[in-house]
Design a protein around this motif. Structure first.
Motif, PDB file in Angstrom:
ATOM      1  N   TYR A 105      -3.239 -15.292   1.107  1.00 12.54           N
ATOM      2  CA  TYR A 105      -2.459 -15.569   2.307  1.00 12.54           C
ATOM      3  C   TYR A 105      -2.369 -14.310   3.177  1.00 12.54           C
ATOM      4  O   TYR A 105      -2.578 -13.184   2.689  1.00 12.54           O
ATOM      5  N   CYS A 131       0.266 -29.287   5.281  1.00 16.25           N
ATOM      6  CA  CYS A 131       1.198 -28.809   4.250  1.00 16.25           C
ATOM      7  C   CYS A 131       0.395 -28.140   3.144  1.00 16.25           C
ATOM      8  O   CYS A 131      -0.548 -28.748   2.611  1.00 16.25           O
ATOM      9  N   HIS A 151       0.612 -24.860  -0.185  1.00 13.65           N
ATOM     10  CA  HIS A 151       1.286 -23.793  -0.928  1.00 13.65           C
ATOM     11  C   HIS A 151       0.651 -22.460  -0.519  1.00 13.65           C
ATOM     12  O   HIS A 151      -0.538 -22.404  -0.187  1.00 13.65           O
ATOM     13  N   SER A 152       1.431 -21.402  -0.576  1.00 11.25           N
ATOM     14  CA  SER A 152       0.901 -20.092  -0.154  1.00 11.25           C
ATOM     15  C   SER A 152      -0.321 -19.685  -0.960  1.00 11.25           C
ATOM     16  O   SER A 152      -1.200 -18.982  -0.445  1.00 11.25           O
ATOM     17  N   TRP A 174      -3.706 -21.174   0.708  1.00  6.62           N
ATOM     18  CA  TRP A 174      -3.593 -21.012   2.152  1.00  6.62           C
ATOM     19  C   TRP A 174      -4.788 -21.629   2.882  1.00  6.62           C
ATOM     20  O   TRP A 174      -5.939 -21.373   2.528  1.00  6.62           O
ATOM     21  N   VAL A 231       8.736 -22.879   6.829  1.00  2.00           N
ATOM     22  CA  VAL A 231       8.431 -22.133   5.613  1.00  2.00           C
ATOM     23  C   VAL A 231       9.562 -22.375   4.628  1.00  2.00           C
ATOM     24  O   VAL A 231      10.730 -22.100   4.921  1.00  2.00           O
ATOM     25  N   CYS A 238       3.724 -28.099  10.650  1.00  2.00           N
ATOM     26  CA  CYS A 238       3.132 -27.540   9.436  1.00  2.00           C
ATOM     27  C   CYS A 238       4.251 -27.099   8.494  1.00  2.00           C
ATOM     28  O   CYS A 238       5.258 -26.543   8.937  1.00  2.00           O
ATOM     29  N   ILE A 291       4.747 -24.768   5.044  1.00  2.00           N
ATOM     30  CA  ILE A 291       4.144 -23.811   4.111  1.00  2.00           C
ATOM     31  C   ILE A 291       5.132 -23.580   2.972  1.00  2.00           C
ATOM     32  O   ILE A 291       6.293 -23.229   3.202  1.00  2.00           O
TER      33      ILE A 291
END
Length: 531
Positions: free
Chosen positions: A70, A177, A179-180, A183, A196, A352, A354
């Motif tokens: 990320y 959508c 998860h870090s 990325w 976030v 979005c 995250i």
């Protein structure tokens, strides 16, 4: 035209029926190619072992430093210490290196120590079972391939499986959508409304990177972290020249960093009241960077510093003071197709989402991955929380060794130091087993139990238990800290300095089972390779 006659069965493409491929054999199977797996492989090579394989589910090495990419991803331990002691890198560009540089370092170590022939990329472990009759581990990969190994070393790490929040409606969100850890660099954030979720170590690194790009950013905070200034800077060309020409100077820097970080144990474990001094530094850092008293109050934790992971950043707080950033603390009720809905009924639109929600630290393995004596699943053996002896071996699972196992995590220093300690312990076990004609070792249950009783007694007085917070260090089922080592790292190194056979039940070497009769002994393989 007459239809062609059927081919005789012997000439049919399906004849003869294909037998399943014969299992592959190796003396030592290593799972994972991050610092843990590569460190183990390098130690074996350096000791003249050649009959081992490193199985990696991805297409390249690197572990967490490959998977996490990320924006802003970097280490929070100084590079000179967050690296192998036997493979110093004089060319670190910063005191705290970024993800691409650390990943490149691991690729370089793979080449420098000749590990490529031992790598098996795109080999994801699905199931490993201890075969009691053959005294071997039978591994099944995702593609159906079967591998048999006398010794199984897990280098999978404790922070490898992303944790996803249980938020109603998250699966109905029609925007982007991710998860870090996963990325999506192809998704353009510029001009988007971004939500976030989470304020952990990953979020404090990527939020400052994306805040200037997005139209609006909502940061959903459940518990604020304590954040210290990050003493980062570029490593000058003169310093790098000196490290290359006079390597002992880099060793001196590494040693100085090591002892500076070790001093933190005084506050974390021995005298938690010392953390009040550290807390004042963090409060001043917050006050300098956040002038708005309301926002500052929102970002001020209500627990003792060190209870949760202490984070370091110079740009996180300034990012939260931007006009296009809101810190939201009301709590999420649900997610709709284009918005996050709060518990007070407020609806906040989003393009979005995250997820900066971390990893499964106390529950790193899924059911069905590892089975020991009697087919007992490791998840069941750990039903009251993960535990091991010296964070390395688990009773009932012969010849299974963990690198970065239970209670080897750190809140103050470099995990690479712990990895090197465990790797040396495992290598010594293999050496003694070969010397004494031992096929397998299984740590005795009373030994493991007494070790963990002493461990938990020390942890009970540490800041992680007494600091007034709920953290991912603590297993929710048992309330025990199953993650961290409660002391100095040199104490762990001393405890793992030598493998004690008296702590283990021993299985003597047996005659090879019939389907192993043609297997070349590891010693012969090493000899043929010129070891």
């Amino acid at each position: 035209m007459n239809a062609p006659a059927e081919l005789p069965a012997a000439l049919s493409p399906q004849w003869p029926p294909q037998a399943p491929p014969a299992p592959e054999h190796t003396d030592i199977a290593i799972i994972g190619s991050g610092f843990a797996g590569l460190g183990m492989a390098i130690q074996l090579r350096e000791r003249g072992e050649h009959d081992f394989l490193v199985f990696e589910k991805a297409g390249s090495v690197g572990g967490t430093w490959r998977d996490n990419h990320y924006p802003g991803c970097a280490c929070d331990v100084q590079s000179h210490l967050y690296s192998f002691s036997f493979a110093p890198n004089p060319d670190w560009s910063r005191m705290f290196s970024t993800q691409p540089e650390i990943r490149a370092y691991l690729e370089d170590c793979t080449d420098r120590f000749g590990l490529r022939p031992h790598l098996r990329l795109h080999h994801e472990l699905r199931h490993a079972a201890w075969d009691e009759s053959a005294q071997l581990w039978r591994l099944q990969m995702a593609d159906g391939k079967v591998v048999r190994a006398r010794v199984l070393v897990s280098g999978m790490g404790g922070l490898s499986r992303p944790s996803y929040p249980d938020i109603p409606g998250l699966d109905t969100f029609e925007g982007e959508c991710f998860h870090s850890q996963h990325w999506n660099h192809a998704y353009a954030l510029r001009g988007k409304r971004v939500a976030v979720i989470g304020t952990g170590a990953s979020a404090i690194q990527f939020v400052p990177q994306i805040a200037p790009q997005v139209a609006h950013l909502d940061l959903y905070q459940r518990t604020p972290p304590w954040i210290m200034p990050k003493p980062d800077r570029e490593v000058s060309a003169a310093e790098r020249w000196l490290f290359r020409r006079l390597p002992f100077t880099q060793t001196l820097v590494r040693t100085g960093i090591y002892w500076m970080l070790e001093s933190r144990v005084l506050g974390f474990v021995l005298h938690p009241k010392i953390m009040k001094v550290v807390e004042r530094v963090a409060r001043r850092h917050l006050a300098r960077q956040v002038r708005d008293p309301a926002l500052r109050a929102t970002l001020t934790p209500d627990y003792t510093i060190g209870c949760k992971r202490v984070l370091i950043s110079n740009d996180y707080y300034p990012a939260l003071t931007r006009d296009n950033v809101d810190v939201v603390t009301a709590g999420i009720a649900r997610v709709e197709r284009d918005a996050v809905v709060l518990r007070d009924g407020t609806r906040r639109p989003a393009d979005c989402i995250i997820l900066g929600t971390g990893f499964h630290a106390t529950d790193p393995l899924l059911r069905g991955v590892i089975a020991g004596i009697g087919g007992v699943d490791l998840v069941d053996a750990w039903r009251d929380g993960a535990q091991a002896y010296l964070g390395t071996t688990v009773s009932g699972f012969p010849n299974l060794f963990f690198v970065v196992g239970p209670n080897t995590g750190l809140g103050h220093s470099s995990m690479v130091f712990m990895i090197e300690s465990q790797v040396a312990y495992i290598a010594d076990a293999l050496r003694q087993m070969r010397r004494d004609g031992v096929q397998a070792v299984d740590v005795r249950e009373p030994v493991q139990r007494r070790f963990n009783e002493r461990l938990q007694a020390r942890l009970g007085h540490a800041i992680w238990s007494a600091g007034g917070c709920a953290s991912w260090y603590i297993d929710p089922r048992s309330g025990r800290n199953t993650t961290l080592w409660p002391g100095f790292t040199w104490q762990f190194r001393r405890a793992t300095a030598s493998f004690r056979m008296t702590d283990y039940d021993l299985y003597p070497v047996r005659r090879a089972v019939p389907d192993e009769a043609t297997r070349q002994p590891a010693a012969d393989i090493a000899s043929a390779a010129g070891a």
